[in-house]
Design an enzyme around this catalytic site. Structure first.
Site, PDB file in Angstrom:
ATOM      1  N   HIS A  86       7.916  20.643 -79.667  1.00 33.47           N
ATOM      2  CA  HIS A  86       9.211  20.191 -80.187  1.00 33.47           C
ATOM      3  C   HIS A  86       9.426  20.892 -81.536  1.00 33.47           C
ATOM      4  CE1 HIS A  86      12.030  17.193 -81.877  1.00 33.47           C
ATOM      5  NE2 HIS A  86      12.196  16.745 -80.650  1.00 33.47           N
ATOM      6  N   LYS A 129      11.040   5.616 -78.828  1.00 30.07           N
ATOM      7  CA  LYS A 129      10.809   6.106 -77.467  1.00 30.07           C
ATOM      8  C   LYS A 129       9.997   5.109 -76.645  1.00 30.07           C
ATOM      9  CE  LYS A 129      11.682  10.882 -78.491  1.00 30.07           C
ATOM     10  NZ  LYS A 129      11.153  12.161 -78.949  1.00 30.07           N
ATOM     11  N   ASP A 139       0.853  15.182 -81.382  1.00 25.25           N
ATOM     12  CA  ASP A 139       2.200  14.613 -81.371  1.00 25.25           C
ATOM     13  C   ASP A 139       2.319  13.756 -80.110  1.00 25.25           C
ATOM     14  OD1 ASP A 139       4.865  14.074 -80.999  1.00 25.25           O
ATOM     15  OD2 ASP A 139       5.561  16.134 -81.288  1.00 25.25           O
ATOM     16  N   GLN A 143       6.040  11.754 -77.024  1.00 20.35           N
ATOM     17  CA  GLN A 143       6.499  11.747 -75.637  1.00 20.35           C
ATOM     18  C   GLN A 143       5.462  11.131 -74.693  1.00 20.35           C
ATOM     19  OE1 GLN A 143       9.672  11.913 -73.742  1.00 20.35           O
ATOM     20  NE2 GLN A 143       9.804  13.156 -75.575  1.00 20.35           N
ATOM     21  N   CYS A 177      15.355  20.505 -78.212  1.00 20.84           N
ATOM     22  CA  CYS A 177      14.579  20.769 -79.430  1.00 20.84           C
ATOM     23  C   CYS A 177      13.330  21.574 -79.108  1.00 20.84           C
ATOM     24  CB  CYS A 177      14.172  19.481 -80.147  1.00 20.84           C
ATOM     25  SG  CYS A 177      15.542  18.563 -80.799  1.00 20.84           S
TER      26      CYS A 177
HETATM   27  C1  LIG Z   1      11.240  12.939 -79.921  1.00 21.15           C
HETATM   28  C2  LIG Z   1      10.133  13.843 -80.246  1.00 21.15           C
HETATM   29  C3  LIG Z   1       9.850  14.192 -81.578  1.00 21.15           C
HETATM   30  C4  LIG Z   1      10.680  13.723 -82.736  1.00 21.15           C
HETATM   31  O1  LIG Z   1      10.702  12.341 -82.867  1.00 21.15           O
HETATM   32  P1  LIG Z   1      11.658  11.668 -83.975  1.00 21.15           P
HETATM   33  O2  LIG Z   1      11.619  10.226 -83.647  1.00 21.15           O
HETATM   34  O3  LIG Z   1      13.020  12.271 -83.772  1.00 21.15           O
HETATM   35  O4  LIG Z   1      11.097  12.005 -85.302  1.00 21.15           O
HETATM   36  C5  LIG Z   1       8.762  15.015 -81.806  1.00 21.15           C
HETATM   37  N1  LIG Z   1       8.001  15.486 -80.811  1.00 21.15           N
HETATM   38  C6  LIG Z   1       8.249  15.182 -79.517  1.00 21.15           C
HETATM   39  C7  LIG Z   1       7.362  15.722 -78.441  1.00 21.15           C
HETATM   40  C8  LIG Z   1       9.326  14.364 -79.197  1.00 21.15           C
HETATM   41  O5  LIG Z   1       9.578  14.064 -77.913  1.00 21.15           O
END
Ligand SMILES: *Cc1c(COP(=O)(O)O)cnc(C)c1O
Length: 404
Positions: free
Chosen positions: A121, A224, A198, A201, A362
């Site tokens: 992302h 999420k 990260d 997701q 993104c």
């Molecule tokens: C949504 C997402 C982000 C960003 O999350 P925010 O809540 O907008 O800060 C970063 N990495 C991944 C893989 C995402 O799906």
């Protein structure tokens, strides 16, 4: 087992209409919907205990502080952190990544190396590029194959004593691929590099165990996984959080302030300057409770069924191509229909009440890899149904007939 009728009744928005049609919400990878208990948690906070935390001696402030700290403990248990102060409450994944990326500035020197993956992302690319600009460190990228899987033998080749940091998403938001993060972490540790995962997701589908993974940092956003927007976590191992400098200065993050010198507060407060989103954090705790009650094993099993059904159904549409075909993926389908711009599909099916994402998600490097401007992305949650997938299929067939 998911009792789908009961689950859907928990989410007031799923009962609404869009453009005169029942809402079919398939944009869960962008943000999830919120169950009534989470909405109630926010309302209850403001109705009954609203006050600032960690400061007042008065009863309300103590109650608010207790509720806020209880949420931290729920998160500690959920992620299996060793200590509750290893859970830093942030404004979300992006904020959490920036705390680490900025903090590493003083630890890196010219020609040190940082490894990211080809399917990150933007929020997991740009902060590292900025870090490289500040320090002269070099960004290396683990490439991927056509199925959207990381090439682990290439990763092996990138690792060396120069590698200081590795940053990889647990699950790709553009493709749904579940990355082999245990292997990625173990191999990084073999060369002495730190790893940030990260989990933005993955967390809606998988319950991570940060101690078992031995991740140095693990980050996620509440919104999420059925929680509110603008709230998230930075899990960090105690030793790393002690080493990292604070990200923001302000109230709440200090021990003692004089004009000559300020000493910082202990963990976790060192990273929690200013008044946080108190209601949001409390509601994040409620969301975690809600999802655990349904059970992540049940969620994953049901979503896998939805994914298999939808994949088969959509591939029956002539000219439809799916990007991200790893066997190891979450319930995300990124696709295009031959000769049709994803935006046009998104616009037409929105008129039919169906919410999907269109664009680069993104993750422009992923789109560049496939040489496409973007995709249509349908992402399924445990509150979606097989009937909704049929509606998506019918809408896509209609859109195709209109546009071709
Ligand atoms: C949504 C997402 C982000 C960003 O999350 P925010 O809540 O907008 O800060 C970063 N990495 C991944 C893989 C995402 O799906």
């Amino acid at each position: 087992m998911i009792d789908i009728k009961k689950v859907r009744a928990d989410f007031p928005i799923l009962n609404s209409t869009v453009n005169g049609k029942p809402l079919v919400y398939l944009d869960n990878a962008a943000t999830s919907q919120k169950p009534q208990v989470v909405i109630d948690a926010i309302v209850n906070y403001y109705t009954t205990i609203n006050s600032n935390i960690h400061r007042g001696v008065h009863t309300l402030s103590q109650k608010a502080t207790e509720a806020y700290e209880q949420a931290r403990i729920k998160l500690q248990q959920h992620f299996n952190a060793k200590k509750s102060f290893e859970i830093i409450l942030t404004a979300g994944t992006t904020h959490s990544i920036n705390i680490v990326a900025t903090g590493f500035t003083s630890f890196l020197k010219k020609n040190d190396e940082i490894i990211v993956s080809a399917m990150e992302h933007h929020s997991n690319i740009v902060p590292w590029q900025m870090l490289c600009e500040r320090t002269g460190a070099i960004l290396k990228v683990i490439p991927m194959n056509n199925e959207g899987e990381l090439l682990m033998n290439e990763y092996d080749k990138l690792l060396s004593h120069k590698t200081k940091l590795v940053f990889v998403n647990h699950v790709s938001n553009a493709l749904g691929t579940i990355n082999p993060i245990q292997e990625i972490i173990d191999k990084a540790h073999n060369v002495g590099a730190a790893v940030l995962i990260d989990g933005a997701q993955s967390c809606p589908h998988i319950k991570p165990d940060v101690q078992k993974l031995d991740a140095d940092f693990y980050v996620a956003s509440a919104h999420k996984l059925c929680g509110p927007t603008g709230v998230g976590i930075l899990y960090g191992k105690e030793e790393w959080l002690n080493k990292l400098p604070p990200y923001q200065g302000g109230g709440e993050m200090i021990k003692q302030v004089t004009f000559e010198k300020t000493t910082y507060a202990d963990l976790p407060h060192k990273f929690e300057a200013g008044t946080p989103n108190i209601a949001g954090v409390i509601a994040f705790g409620t969301a975690i409770d809600y999802m655990n009650k349904i059970g992540f094993d049940n969620i994953a099993a049901y979503e896998n069924e939805l994914l298999a059904y939808a994949t088969k159904k959509l591939l029956a549409i002539d000219g439809l191509k799916i990007y991200g075909t790893s066997k190891n993926k979450t319930s995300v389908i990124s696709f295009n229909i031959e000769n049709i711009h994803p935006y046009d599909i998104g616009t037409i099916i929105d008129k039919l009440g169906i919410a999907v994402r269109t664009g680069h998600h993104c993750a422009q490097p992923v789109m560049d890899f496939y040489k496409i401007p973007g995709t249509v992305r349908a992402s399924f949650s445990f509150y979606n149904t097989f009937e909704e997938i049929d509606l998506l299929y019918n809408a896509l067939v209609k859109a195709k007939n209109m546009l071709c």
